[in-house]
Design an enzyme around this catalytic site. Structure first.
Site, mmCIF file in Angstrom:
data_model
loop_
_atom_site.group_PDB
_atom_site.id
_atom_site.type_symbol
_atom_site.label_atom_id
_atom_site.label_comp_id
_atom_site.label_asym_id
_atom_site.label_seq_id
_atom_site.Cartn_x
_atom_site.Cartn_y
_atom_site.Cartn_z
ATOM 1 C CB THR A 12 -0.935 0.003 1.232
ATOM 2 O OG1 THR A 12 -1.902 1.061 1.089
ATOM 3 C CG2 THR A 12 -0.150 0.194 2.523
ATOM 4 C CD GLU A 13 -0.699 5.335 1.475
ATOM 5 O OE1 GLU A 13 -0.253 6.330 0.894
ATOM 6 O OE2 GLU A 13 -1.920 5.164 1.709
ATOM 7 N N GLY A 15 1.840 4.327 -4.745
ATOM 8 C CA GLY A 15 1.498 5.189 -5.866
ATOM 9 C C GLY A 15 0.712 4.528 -6.976
ATOM 10 C CB THR A 17 -4.219 6.488 -7.286
ATOM 11 O OG1 THR A 17 -4.979 5.543 -6.519
ATOM 12 C CG2 THR A 17 -5.161 7.482 -7.942
ATOM 13 C CE LYS A 38 -8.602 2.268 -4.919
ATOM 14 N NZ LYS A 38 -7.175 1.907 -4.852
ATOM 15 C CB SER A 42 -10.986 1.284 2.802
ATOM 16 O OG SER A 42 -9.623 1.047 2.546
ATOM 17 C CG ASP A 55 -6.429 6.717 -4.063
ATOM 18 O OD1 ASP A 55 -5.824 7.803 -3.969
ATOM 19 O OD2 ASP A 55 -6.114 5.709 -3.408
ATOM 20 C CD GLU A 117 -5.664 2.738 -7.889
ATOM 21 O OE1 GLU A 117 -5.291 2.843 -6.693
ATOM 22 O OE2 GLU A 117 -6.065 3.689 -8.558
ATOM 23 N N GLY A 118 -6.309 -1.901 -8.201
ATOM 24 C CA GLY A 118 -6.531 -2.690 -7.005
ATOM 25 C C GLY A 118 -6.455 -1.857 -5.734
ATOM 26 C CB ALA A 119 -7.589 -2.015 -2.513
ATOM 27 N N GLY A 120 -4.228 -1.782 -2.002
ATOM 28 C CA GLY A 120 -3.093 -2.380 -1.305
ATOM 29 C C GLY A 120 -2.217 -3.168 -2.257
ATOM 30 N N PRO A 207 10.252 9.844 -11.071
ATOM 31 C CG PRO A 207 10.768 11.965 -11.894
ATOM 32 C CD PRO A 207 10.233 10.633 -12.323
#
Length: 231
Positions: A12-13, A15, A17, A38, A42, A55, A117-120, A207
Protein backbone atom coordinates in the site's frame (compact mmCIF):
# COMPACT_ATOMS: atom_id res chain seq x y z
CA UNK A 1 -10.08 -3.08 -29.55
CA UNK A 2 -10.13 -2.42 -25.82
CA UNK A 3 -6.89 -2.77 -23.86
CA UNK A 4 -7.55 -3.41 -20.16
CA UNK A 5 -4.94 -3.71 -17.41
CA UNK A 6 -5.15 -4.41 -13.69
CA UNK A 7 -2.81 -2.21 -11.65
CA UNK A 8 -1.47 -3.60 -8.39
CA UNK A 9 1.37 -2.60 -6.09
CA UNK A 10 4.15 -4.15 -4.07
CA UNK A 11 2.41 -2.71 -1.01
CA UNK A 12 0.00 0.00 0.00
CA UNK A 13 1.06 3.65 -0.47
CA UNK A 14 3.36 2.95 -3.42
CA UNK A 15 1.50 5.19 -5.87
CA UNK A 16 -0.95 2.90 -7.66
CA UNK A 17 -3.39 5.73 -8.34
CA UNK A 18 -0.60 8.09 -9.41
CA UNK A 19 0.64 5.52 -11.92
CA UNK A 20 -2.87 4.53 -13.02
CA UNK A 21 -3.76 8.16 -13.74
CA UNK A 22 -0.45 8.65 -15.56
CA UNK A 23 -1.22 5.60 -17.72
CA UNK A 24 -4.62 7.09 -18.55
CA UNK A 25 -2.97 10.40 -19.44
CA UNK A 26 -0.39 8.67 -21.65
CA UNK A 27 -3.11 6.69 -23.43
CA UNK A 28 -5.17 9.84 -24.00
CA UNK A 29 -2.09 11.50 -25.49
CA UNK A 30 -2.10 8.69 -28.07
CA UNK A 31 -5.67 9.58 -28.97
CA UNK A 32 -7.33 6.73 -27.07
CA UNK A 33 -10.63 6.98 -25.19
CA UNK A 34 -9.93 5.97 -21.59
CA UNK A 35 -11.81 4.79 -18.51
CA UNK A 36 -10.95 3.45 -15.08
CA UNK A 37 -12.44 1.48 -12.20
CA UNK A 38 -11.45 1.45 -8.55
CA UNK A 39 -13.63 -1.52 -7.53
CA UNK A 40 -13.06 -1.26 -3.77
CA UNK A 41 -11.85 1.81 -1.89
CA UNK A 42 -11.55 2.33 1.84
CA UNK A 43 -10.73 5.68 3.43
CA UNK A 44 -13.67 7.50 1.85
CA UNK A 45 -15.09 10.84 2.97
CA UNK A 46 -18.79 11.49 3.46
CA UNK A 47 -19.97 14.25 1.12
CA UNK A 48 -23.34 15.60 0.04
CA UNK A 49 -23.18 13.15 -2.86
CA UNK A 50 -22.31 10.23 -0.60
CA UNK A 51 -19.02 8.51 0.19
CA UNK A 52 -16.19 9.61 -2.07
CA UNK A 53 -12.62 8.34 -2.34
CA UNK A 54 -9.81 10.68 -3.41
CA UNK A 55 -8.10 7.98 -5.50
CA UNK A 56 -11.29 7.21 -7.39
CA UNK A 57 -11.88 10.91 -7.98
CA UNK A 58 -8.38 11.24 -9.41
CA UNK A 59 -9.07 8.40 -11.83
CA UNK A 60 -12.40 9.97 -12.75
CA UNK A 61 -10.58 13.22 -13.52
CA UNK A 62 -7.81 11.55 -15.52
CA UNK A 63 -9.96 9.47 -17.87
CA UNK A 64 -11.49 10.87 -21.04
CA UNK A 65 -14.93 9.27 -20.75
CA UNK A 66 -17.55 10.52 -18.33
CA UNK A 67 -18.79 7.77 -16.03
CA UNK A 68 -20.90 8.10 -12.87
CA UNK A 69 -18.92 7.82 -9.66
CA UNK A 70 -20.73 4.61 -8.66
CA UNK A 71 -19.41 2.92 -11.80
CA UNK A 72 -15.86 4.10 -11.16
CA UNK A 73 -15.97 3.10 -7.47
CA UNK A 74 -18.80 0.62 -6.85
CA UNK A 75 -17.76 -0.16 -3.24
CA UNK A 76 -16.85 2.88 -1.14
CA UNK A 77 -15.94 2.27 2.51
CA UNK A 78 -15.40 5.03 5.04
CA UNK A 79 -12.70 3.73 7.45
CA UNK A 80 -9.12 3.90 6.17
CA UNK A 81 -8.45 0.26 7.07
CA UNK A 82 -8.20 -3.08 5.27
CA UNK A 83 -11.20 -3.34 2.92
CA UNK A 84 -12.50 -6.65 4.27
CA UNK A 85 -12.54 -5.28 7.83
CA UNK A 86 -14.17 -2.01 6.72
CA UNK A 87 -16.78 -4.00 4.78
CA UNK A 88 -17.59 -6.18 7.79
CA UNK A 89 -18.06 -3.08 9.95
CA UNK A 90 -20.32 -1.54 7.28
CA UNK A 91 -22.12 -4.88 6.82
CA UNK A 92 -21.32 -4.91 3.11
CA UNK A 93 -20.61 -8.02 1.08
CA UNK A 94 -17.49 -7.85 -1.06
CA UNK A 95 -18.30 -10.17 -3.94
CA UNK A 96 -15.65 -10.66 -6.62
CA UNK A 97 -18.29 -11.76 -9.13
CA UNK A 98 -20.30 -8.57 -8.70
CA UNK A 99 -17.16 -6.44 -8.97
CA UNK A 100 -16.19 -8.32 -12.13
CA UNK A 101 -19.60 -7.49 -13.57
CA UNK A 102 -19.07 -3.77 -12.98
CA UNK A 103 -15.64 -3.97 -14.61
CA UNK A 104 -17.04 -5.83 -17.61
CA UNK A 105 -19.62 -3.09 -18.04
CA UNK A 106 -16.85 -0.48 -18.34
CA UNK A 107 -14.68 -2.74 -20.50
CA UNK A 108 -17.52 -3.28 -22.96
CA UNK A 109 -18.19 0.45 -23.31
CA UNK A 110 -16.61 3.08 -25.53
CA UNK A 111 -13.19 3.05 -23.85
CA UNK A 112 -10.19 1.81 -25.81
CA UNK A 113 -7.87 1.78 -22.78
CA UNK A 114 -9.13 0.76 -19.34
CA UNK A 115 -7.31 0.69 -16.03
CA UNK A 116 -8.69 -1.30 -13.09
CA UNK A 117 -6.88 -0.33 -9.92
CA UNK A 118 -6.53 -2.69 -7.01
CA UNK A 119 -6.28 -1.89 -3.30
CA UNK A 120 -3.09 -2.38 -1.30
CA UNK A 121 -0.98 -5.21 -2.67
CA UNK A 122 -1.80 -8.39 -4.58
CA UNK A 123 -3.12 -10.50 -1.69
CA UNK A 124 -5.82 -8.30 -0.19
CA UNK A 125 -8.75 -10.22 1.37
CA UNK A 126 -12.32 -9.51 0.32
CA UNK A 127 -13.75 -12.19 2.62
CA UNK A 128 -12.18 -14.96 4.71
CA UNK A 129 -12.24 -17.14 1.57
CA UNK A 130 -11.67 -14.74 -1.35
CA UNK A 131 -9.02 -12.24 -2.38
CA UNK A 132 -9.09 -9.12 -4.52
CA UNK A 133 -6.69 -10.99 -6.82
CA UNK A 134 -9.67 -13.21 -7.67
CA UNK A 135 -11.04 -10.23 -9.63
CA UNK A 136 -8.28 -9.99 -12.28
CA UNK A 137 -8.26 -13.78 -12.38
CA UNK A 138 -11.97 -13.82 -13.20
CA UNK A 139 -11.40 -11.23 -15.92
CA UNK A 140 -8.11 -12.79 -17.11
CA UNK A 141 -6.42 -9.40 -17.14
CA UNK A 142 -2.75 -8.61 -17.74
CA UNK A 143 -1.23 -6.93 -14.70
CA UNK A 144 0.91 -3.82 -14.27
CA UNK A 145 2.97 -3.79 -11.07
CA UNK A 146 3.84 -0.54 -9.30
CA UNK A 147 7.10 -0.93 -7.40
CA UNK A 148 7.63 1.56 -4.59
CA UNK A 149 11.33 2.36 -4.83
CA UNK A 150 12.49 1.94 -1.24
CA UNK A 151 14.41 -0.54 0.86
CA UNK A 152 12.93 -4.03 0.45
CA UNK A 153 11.36 -3.35 -2.94
CA UNK A 154 13.22 -6.13 -4.76
CA UNK A 155 11.87 -8.82 -2.44
CA UNK A 156 8.35 -7.35 -2.55
CA UNK A 157 8.42 -7.04 -6.34
CA UNK A 158 9.69 -10.57 -6.98
CA UNK A 159 7.24 -12.17 -4.55
CA UNK A 160 4.35 -10.25 -6.11
CA UNK A 161 5.44 -11.22 -9.61
CA UNK A 162 5.61 -14.86 -8.53
CA UNK A 163 2.09 -14.68 -7.09
CA UNK A 164 0.72 -13.08 -10.26
CA UNK A 165 2.24 -15.77 -12.46
CA UNK A 166 1.10 -18.51 -10.07
CA UNK A 167 -2.44 -17.19 -10.48
CA UNK A 168 -2.10 -17.76 -14.22
CA UNK A 169 -1.92 -14.10 -15.22
CA UNK A 170 0.54 -12.17 -17.34
CA UNK A 171 2.74 -9.52 -15.77
CA UNK A 172 2.53 -7.02 -18.64
CA UNK A 173 4.98 -4.52 -17.19
CA UNK A 174 6.13 -2.68 -14.10
CA UNK A 175 6.72 0.93 -13.08
CA UNK A 176 9.31 2.08 -10.57
CA UNK A 177 7.97 4.92 -8.45
CA UNK A 178 10.17 6.96 -6.10
CA UNK A 179 7.81 7.51 -3.21
CA UNK A 180 10.15 9.43 -0.88
CA UNK A 181 11.82 12.80 -1.34
CA UNK A 182 15.02 11.43 0.18
CA UNK A 183 15.27 8.98 -2.70
CA UNK A 184 16.80 5.55 -2.31
CA UNK A 185 20.35 4.46 -1.60
CA UNK A 186 21.88 2.71 -4.64
CA UNK A 187 18.76 3.47 -6.68
CA UNK A 188 20.29 2.70 -10.09
CA UNK A 189 21.70 -0.59 -8.88
CA UNK A 190 18.31 -1.59 -7.48
CA UNK A 191 16.58 -0.60 -10.70
CA UNK A 192 19.10 -2.65 -12.64
CA UNK A 193 18.36 -5.68 -10.48
CA UNK A 194 14.62 -5.28 -10.96
CA UNK A 195 15.07 -4.96 -14.73
CA UNK A 196 17.14 -8.15 -14.75
CA UNK A 197 14.90 -10.26 -12.51
CA UNK A 198 11.31 -9.18 -13.17
CA UNK A 199 9.80 -11.14 -16.08
CA UNK A 200 8.29 -8.07 -17.75
CA UNK A 201 9.44 -4.77 -19.26
CA UNK A 202 9.90 -1.61 -17.23
CA UNK A 203 7.29 0.85 -18.51
CA UNK A 204 9.01 3.77 -16.85
CA UNK A 205 10.61 5.16 -13.71
CA UNK A 206 8.86 8.06 -11.98
CA UNK A 207 10.97 10.52 -9.99
CA UNK A 208 9.65 11.81 -6.69
CA UNK A 209 7.03 14.53 -7.19
CA UNK A 210 5.71 16.26 -4.08
CA UNK A 211 2.64 17.36 -6.06
CA UNK A 212 2.05 13.87 -7.46
CA UNK A 213 1.04 15.39 -10.80
CA UNK A 214 0.10 12.47 -13.00
CA UNK A 215 0.20 14.71 -16.08
CA UNK A 216 3.95 15.17 -15.65
CA UNK A 217 4.43 11.52 -14.73
CA UNK A 218 2.86 10.38 -18.01
CA UNK A 219 5.89 11.69 -19.91
CA UNK A 220 8.06 9.10 -18.13
CA UNK A 221 5.97 6.14 -19.34
CA UNK A 222 6.46 4.17 -22.54
CA UNK A 223 3.01 2.95 -23.52
CA UNK A 224 4.33 1.36 -26.72
CA UNK A 225 5.54 -1.51 -24.54
CA UNK A 226 1.86 -2.24 -23.78
CA UNK A 227 0.24 -1.14 -27.02
CA UNK A 228 2.40 -1.33 -30.16
CA UNK A 229 2.54 1.87 -32.19
CA UNK A 230 1.23 -0.04 -35.20
CA UNK A 231 -2.21 -0.41 -33.60
Amino acid sequence: MTHTFFVTGTNTEVGKTYVSAALLQAAAARGLQTAAVKPVASGCELTEQGLRNSDALTLQEAMTLELPYQQVNPVALEPAIAPHIAAMEARKNLDAGRLAGVCRGVMSGAAEFVVIEGAGGWRVPLTPRTMLSDLPRALQLPVILVVGMELGCINHALLTAEAIRRDGLQLAGWVGNFVRESGMVRAEENLGTLRALLPAPCLGVLPFDAQADYRNAAAHLDLSLLIPDTE
